[in-house]
Design a protein around this motif. Sequence first.
Motif, mmCIF file in Angstrom:
data_model
loop_
_atom_site.group_PDB
_atom_site.id
_atom_site.type_symbol
_atom_site.label_atom_id
_atom_site.label_comp_id
_atom_site.label_asym_id
_atom_site.label_seq_id
_atom_site.Cartn_x
_atom_site.Cartn_y
_atom_site.Cartn_z
ATOM 1 N N PHE A 144 0.837 -1.201 0.000
ATOM 2 C CA PHE A 144 0.000 0.000 0.000
ATOM 3 C C PHE A 144 0.875 1.256 0.000
ATOM 4 C CE2 PHE A 144 -2.452 3.340 2.051
ATOM 5 C CZ PHE A 144 -3.640 3.279 1.368
ATOM 6 N N THR A 145 1.940 1.244 0.796
ATOM 7 C CA THR A 145 2.850 2.394 0.823
ATOM 8 C C THR A 145 3.511 2.593 -0.534
ATOM 9 O OG1 THR A 145 3.257 2.005 3.167
ATOM 10 C CG2 THR A 145 4.822 3.405 1.999
ATOM 11 N N ALA A 146 3.922 1.496 -1.165
ATOM 12 C CA ALA A 146 4.550 1.602 -2.481
ATOM 13 C C ALA A 146 3.561 2.046 -3.550
ATOM 14 C CB ALA A 146 5.170 0.266 -2.874
ATOM 15 N N ALA A 147 2.311 1.671 -3.403
ATOM 16 C CA ALA A 147 1.319 1.998 -4.430
ATOM 17 C C ALA A 147 0.785 3.413 -4.304
ATOM 18 C CB ALA A 147 0.154 1.004 -4.361
ATOM 19 N N PHE A 148 0.815 4.007 -3.122
ATOM 20 C CA PHE A 148 0.195 5.320 -2.924
ATOM 21 C C PHE A 148 1.153 6.382 -2.418
ATOM 22 C CE2 PHE A 148 -3.327 2.339 -2.637
ATOM 23 C CZ PHE A 148 -4.222 2.917 -3.511
ATOM 24 N N ASP A 149 2.418 6.042 -2.120
ATOM 25 C CA ASP A 149 3.316 7.051 -1.570
ATOM 26 C C ASP A 149 4.745 6.864 -2.057
ATOM 27 O OD1 ASP A 149 3.830 9.296 -0.059
ATOM 28 O OD2 ASP A 149 4.418 8.166 1.708
ATOM 29 N N SER A 150 4.926 6.187 -3.159
ATOM 30 C CA SER A 150 6.290 5.918 -3.605
ATOM 31 C C SER A 150 6.883 7.092 -4.363
ATOM 32 C CB SER A 150 6.313 4.660 -4.479
ATOM 33 O OG SER A 150 5.438 4.820 -5.584
ATOM 34 N N ASN A 151 6.115 7.764 -5.219
ATOM 35 C CA ASN A 151 6.623 8.887 -6.002
ATOM 36 C C ASN A 151 5.476 9.852 -6.276
ATOM 37 O OD1 ASN A 151 5.161 7.647 -8.152
ATOM 38 N ND2 ASN A 151 6.943 6.352 -8.577
ATOM 39 N N GLU A 152 5.744 10.823 -7.126
ATOM 40 C CA GLU A 152 4.749 11.861 -7.394
ATOM 41 C C GLU A 152 3.610 11.383 -8.278
ATOM 42 O OE1 GLU A 152 6.658 15.250 -8.960
ATOM 43 O OE2 GLU A 152 7.881 15.652 -7.180
ATOM 44 N N SER A 153 3.720 10.196 -8.844
ATOM 45 C CA SER A 153 2.636 9.676 -9.676
ATOM 46 C C SER A 153 1.565 8.954 -8.864
ATOM 47 C CB SER A 153 3.194 8.731 -10.744
ATOM 48 O OG SER A 153 3.790 7.594 -10.141
ATOM 49 N N THR A 154 1.747 8.840 -7.569
ATOM 50 C CA THR A 154 0.769 8.207 -6.703
ATOM 51 C C THR A 154 -0.088 9.270 -6.039
ATOM 52 O OG1 THR A 154 2.333 8.170 -4.867
ATOM 53 C CG2 THR A 154 2.271 6.244 -6.291
ATOM 54 N N LEU A 155 -1.161 8.844 -5.377
ATOM 55 C CA LEU A 155 -2.147 9.784 -4.856
ATOM 56 C C LEU A 155 -1.557 10.679 -3.773
ATOM 57 C CD1 LEU A 155 -5.031 10.815 -4.762
ATOM 58 C CD2 LEU A 155 -5.584 8.967 -3.187
ATOM 59 N N PHE A 156 -1.044 10.082 -2.702
ATOM 60 C CA PHE A 156 -0.515 10.889 -1.610
ATOM 61 C C PHE A 156 0.797 11.571 -2.002
ATOM 62 C CE2 PHE A 156 -3.103 7.687 0.645
ATOM 63 C CZ PHE A 156 -3.971 8.547 1.278
ATOM 64 N N GLY A 157 1.578 10.942 -2.866
ATOM 65 C CA GLY A 157 2.784 11.591 -3.348
ATOM 66 C C GLY A 157 2.474 12.855 -4.140
ATOM 67 N N ALA A 158 1.427 12.788 -4.985
ATOM 68 C CA ALA A 158 1.028 13.973 -5.741
ATOM 69 C C ALA A 158 0.496 15.070 -4.821
ATOM 70 C CB ALA A 158 -0.037 13.587 -6.772
ATOM 71 N N ILE A 159 -0.219 14.682 -3.773
ATOM 72 C CA ILE A 159 -0.745 15.683 -2.832
ATOM 73 C C ILE A 159 0.401 16.391 -2.111
ATOM 74 C CG2 ILE A 159 -2.069 15.962 -0.710
ATOM 75 C CD1 ILE A 159 -3.882 13.724 -1.699
ATOM 76 N N GLU A 160 1.387 15.629 -1.656
ATOM 77 C CA GLU A 160 2.510 16.246 -0.957
ATOM 78 C C GLU A 160 3.350 17.109 -1.903
ATOM 79 O OE1 GLU A 160 4.712 13.279 1.061
ATOM 80 O OE2 GLU A 160 3.154 12.891 2.554
ATOM 81 N N ALA A 161 3.499 16.677 -3.152
ATOM 82 C CA ALA A 161 4.236 17.497 -4.115
ATOM 83 C C ALA A 161 3.508 18.802 -4.399
ATOM 84 C CB ALA A 161 4.452 16.714 -5.416
ATOM 85 N N ASP A 162 2.185 18.730 -4.569
ATOM 86 C CA ASP A 162 1.410 19.949 -4.772
ATOM 87 C C ASP A 162 1.422 20.835 -3.538
ATOM 88 O OD1 ASP A 162 0.845 19.001 -7.262
ATOM 89 O OD2 ASP A 162 -1.127 18.214 -6.731
ATOM 90 N N LEU A 163 1.500 20.202 -2.382
ATOM 91 C CA LEU A 163 1.575 20.987 -1.150
ATOM 92 C C LEU A 163 2.876 21.783 -1.092
ATOM 93 C CD1 LEU A 163 0.104 21.517 1.554
ATOM 94 C CD2 LEU A 163 1.477 19.676 2.526
ATOM 95 N N GLU A 164 3.967 21.203 -1.561
ATOM 96 C CA GLU A 164 5.240 21.917 -1.552
ATOM 97 C C GLU A 164 5.257 23.061 -2.558
ATOM 98 O OE1 GLU A 164 7.757 21.602 0.412
ATOM 99 O OE2 GLU A 164 6.957 19.901 1.548
ATOM 100 N N THR A 165 4.577 22.874 -3.689
ATOM 101 C CA THR A 165 4.635 23.895 -4.743
ATOM 102 C C THR A 165 3.573 24.976 -4.600
ATOM 103 O OG1 THR A 165 3.250 22.469 -6.130
ATOM 104 C CG2 THR A 165 5.644 22.282 -6.376
ATOM 105 N N GLU A 166 2.385 24.604 -4.073
ATOM 106 C CA GLU A 166 1.281 25.548 -4.058
ATOM 107 C C GLU A 166 0.799 25.906 -2.673
ATOM 108 O OE1 GLU A 166 -1.930 24.690 -6.642
ATOM 109 O OE2 GLU A 166 -0.693 23.707 -8.137
ATOM 110 N N ALA A 167 1.432 25.368 -1.629
ATOM 111 C CA ALA A 167 0.962 25.679 -0.290
ATOM 112 C C ALA A 167 1.316 27.092 0.131
ATOM 113 C CB ALA A 167 1.538 24.696 0.725
ATOM 114 N N GLY A 168 2.115 27.834 -0.691
ATOM 115 C CA GLY A 168 2.352 29.226 -0.361
ATOM 116 C C GLY A 168 1.094 30.055 -0.448
ATOM 117 N N THR A 169 0.143 29.629 -1.241
ATOM 118 C CA THR A 169 -1.138 30.312 -1.317
ATOM 119 C C THR A 169 -2.020 29.850 -0.164
ATOM 120 O OG1 THR A 169 -0.929 30.310 -3.707
ATOM 121 C CG2 THR A 169 -3.099 30.790 -2.804
ATOM 122 N N PRO A 170 -2.530 30.751 0.650
ATOM 123 C CA PRO A 170 -3.346 30.319 1.801
ATOM 124 C C PRO A 170 -4.584 29.531 1.389
ATOM 125 C CG PRO A 170 -2.646 32.594 2.047
ATOM 126 C CD PRO A 170 -2.274 32.187 0.664
#
Length: 413
Positions: A144-170
């Motif tokens: 499950f960790t490999a399928a959803f958090d391994s890289n930016e192409s997974t669900l939680f990986g994409a969320i964390e990547a977007d959080l790093e790039t767009e979380a500057g906006t409140p």
Amino acid sequence: MPDTPLDDACGRITGEAKKYCEGSSPADPGAPFGDGLTGGAADQVKELAHELTRTIKGLLAPTEMWAPAKTDSALYAPFLWLGQHMAIAIFVCVVVVCGLTAWQGSPRMRQMGASTGWTLAAVAGMASVPGIVVLLNGAISSAFTAAFDSNESTLFGAIEADLETEAGTPLAALIIISALVVSLAFAALVFMTRQPAILVFVCIAPLVLASLARGGDMDAVKRWAQRLIGIMLAPFALLLVSPFIGLVKGTVVMDTVLLVAADALMLRMIFHGIPYFGPRVARAARAVVESATPSPMARAVMRAGAPDVYEREDVPRGPRTVDTPGRSMIQDRGVLLAAYGVRQQARPGRLTADSAADQVRRGAARAEQLRQARRDSRPVRPAGPATPQDGGTQPSTALPRPARPAAPRRPQP
């Protein structure tokens, strides 16, 4: 009291407050604005989002579970003792019956040999169930960790990547955090239904395996294994949203939409994956959400995840319904009793009052169309008496009705 130099203004402060003080100190005029309180708040927002994602993953596929890991567990040992003694008792009964019917020859000898082998297999399987379930749970957690958090192409990986790039906006940070909080509630719901279900299925394993001693009837074992593996693999229902991750990569709002869809899938998994109390828990969550919020989107998500449940309807048309928790429990109990040699009367299919009313409501339009078609297909009858075209009296073409013969008279004495 002497004045404290500006450089030593934060010297008497310790802990986190000192970090804020040093970050917002005007001693360094070249420091960019926002490195102090504002920058710390942004970092805390990011850390909160990361902590929420880690908590959600830990609830959906935890590395540890409530089920016992060893056979000497205080919870599993009584069931193991009961299962082993039941298997031995069943084997003794088979041996006695085969001895009393030894005149039948080789069939009874084959039955006794099969019972001996299956009894040994059942006793060995009872002792290995906890270890197998623990290993399977660890493999599922890693997958499950490999399928959803391994890289930016997974669900939680994409969320964390977007959080790093767009979380500057409140606004973007608030959208992500609100979606993660909603997903956390659904993940807690999954955890509180999945973990007790695994515990129950592991504890009843000796009772199910003891039925093999009777002669190797695998129906009950197959049903038990299908239920247990289905419950353990349930978090992978989120793989259905994986193909859409690449399409919405880099968009916070679409990540939120995918999270809402994943929430509906998790509810649906509870509804179908856990047959006994999963539908009741899902319907209770739906009732709470519908009574607490007037949002049509939230209501639609809850209806998609937890639809109405009726009894199994034996009708030739209309939508098929799933088994209610009571019917599922009756079916599984009947399979287990049949493996022990006890025949149980099947529960008949019937319509409840709610399902009958819902069926009438769904079929109202079709029933009206059928009635209109029948009315249109009937020939039109004239209102008055029919008159011939030539003005004369139309002779009747009806045949005369034959006279009823009189009953014979009884002779007078």
